[in-house]
Design a protein around this motif. Structure first.
Motif, PDB file in Angstrom:
ATOM      1  N   UNK A  23      98.257  41.833 -23.011  1.00 18.02           N
ATOM      2  CA  UNK A  23      97.575  40.641 -22.349  1.00 18.02           C
ATOM      3  C   UNK A  23      98.468  40.035 -21.157  1.00 18.02           C
ATOM      4  N   UNK A  24      99.677  40.419 -21.325  1.00 15.06           N
ATOM      5  CA  UNK A  24     100.621  40.219 -20.161  1.00 15.06           C
ATOM      6  C   UNK A  24     100.222  40.731 -18.597  1.00 15.06           C
ATOM      7  N   UNK A  25      99.519  41.751 -18.753  1.00 21.45           N
ATOM      8  CA  UNK A  25      98.910  42.340 -17.297  1.00 21.45           C
ATOM      9  C   UNK A  25      97.871  41.552 -16.737  1.00 21.45           C
ATOM     10  N   UNK A 118     103.880  32.088 -29.272  1.00 16.50           N
ATOM     11  CA  UNK A 118     103.052  33.205 -28.485  1.00 16.50           C
ATOM     12  C   UNK A 118     103.108  33.101 -27.130  1.00 16.50           C
ATOM     13  N   UNK A 119     103.253  31.949 -26.393  1.00 20.25           N
ATOM     14  CA  UNK A 119     103.430  31.705 -25.103  1.00 20.25           C
ATOM     15  C   UNK A 119     104.360  32.119 -24.204  1.00 20.25           C
ATOM     16  N   UNK A 124     107.516  36.504 -21.685  1.00 16.84           N
ATOM     17  CA  UNK A 124     108.508  37.420 -21.668  1.00 16.84           C
ATOM     18  C   UNK A 124     108.058  38.796 -21.637  1.00 16.84           C
ATOM     19  N   UNK A 125     107.087  39.159 -21.947  1.00 20.83           N
ATOM     20  CA  UNK A 125     106.344  40.630 -21.647  1.00 20.83           C
ATOM     21  C   UNK A 125     105.801  40.759 -19.965  1.00 20.83           C
ATOM     22  N   UNK A 126     105.428  39.517 -19.521  1.00 20.19           N
ATOM     23  CA  UNK A 126     105.259  39.526 -17.983  1.00 20.19           C
ATOM     24  C   UNK A 126     106.235  39.826 -17.297  1.00 20.19           C
TER      25      UNK A 126
END
Length: 312
Positions: A23-25, A118-119, A124-126
């Motif tokens: 979902x980070x994309x 979760x946020x 972090x992934x983004x």
């Protein structure tokens, strides 16, 4: 560590935090902010990114690197021209995740502690996908965990595992040590002597005072501090007086069956929540950043994406 629950609304699962990578994309970190703020976007920022950005084509000047000569323009005009570039700097992000006992609460769908975890994982992934470094401060019930910024997926996976384990340790009997107060959290950030970093705080901001906001404003002088307020409807007011309410903090209880007591409690809740929000607005105003809110309705991912920049 043994899992306390298989319900991901109550406790975070490591696998779920990993899945948030997909979902980070779908969003950018604050692309709509004005140019010049460190959070305004990868290429318009004065701090973020890596490598070189093309700036302009101009006449050659003594001392220019001949490797930057644009031979096509030079041959066409008969005069030497060079391409000039501006260097981008590595950007460090510090993701601060509140996992104190006050976060283990929800009157609707999802625990505040799960919302924060979760946020934080999504963010972090983004950050990692943008090739920036991401570090963590995880404020647990017993101690604070400081994890230095790194640009590594394997490091991030280890950190998400730690975050999930800390989240899984929360239950109704959890109590906070004095070392994890909001004051101590702000003190830690000050001791780190951060410079040109982006600090993102996911918290219900329980225990924050004007003094802590002032310290965070000092951090804003050399960094960007983005506050995310995680709240539950019960923190603003009780929905009705149809039943006898008994509230407690683990040590004391108060019966709100009386109308006057009920109204007084509602007023106190509303004023306290408004004060926290006002303090956060003041902090964000220092850099013209927005206040970002997420609640326990179960829609926190959508709320956060919409508030922070939306879909690409």
């Amino acid at each position: 560590m043994n899992k306390k629950s298989t319900d991901t609304r109550i406790h975070s699962e490591y696998s779920q935090l990993v899945k948030l990578q997909a979902q980070a994309r779908a969003f950018s970190l604050l692309p709509n902010l004005k140019s010049g703020t460190a959070l305004s976007g990868r290429h318009s920022s004065i701090f973020r990114g890596r490598g070189l950005n093309f700036e302009e084509l101009r006449h050659y000047q003594l001392g220019d690197d001949i490797r930057n000569l644009d031979w096509k323009v030079t041959m066409r005009t008969g005069k030497p021209h060079v391409r000039s570039y501006t260097e981008e700097k590595d950007r460090n992000f510090i993701v601060c995740v509140d996992q104190r006992s006050s976060m283990y609460f929800s009157s609707v769908d999802t625990m505040k502690s799960v919302v924060a975890a979760e946020l934080a994982a999504l963010t972090a992934w983004r950050i990692l996908q943008d090739s920036d470094r991401v570090g963590f401060v995880i404020n647990a019930t017993e101690k604070m965990h400081w994890l230095k910024p790194k640009r590594s997926q394997s490091d991030l996976l280890h950190r998400l595992k730690l975050l999930a384990n800390i989240n899984q340790s929360l239950d109704v009997s959890s109590k906070d040590e004095e070392a994890v107060s909001f004051s101590q959290f702000v003190t830690l950030l000050g001791r780190l002597k951060l410079k040109e970093a982006t600090i993102i705080i996911f918290s219900d901001w329980h225990g924050v005072s004007e003094g802590e906001i002032t310290h965070l404003k000092h951090l804003q002088k050399h960094n960007d501090v983005l506050g995310v307020l995680i709240s539950d409807p019960f923190e603003s007011n009780f929905p009705s007086q149809n039943s006898d309410w008994v509230v407690g903090d683990g040590s004391y209880q108060l019966n709100l069956s009386d109308t006057k007591k009920f109204d007084l409690a509602n007023k106190g809740l509303s004023e306290h929540q408004a004060l926290k929000k006002d303090q956060l607005i003041q902090l964000m105003a220092a850099k013209g950043l927005p206040i970002i809110e997420a609640d326990t309705s179960g829609h926190h991912i959508e709320q956060f994406k919409r508030a922070i920049g939306g879909r690409r």
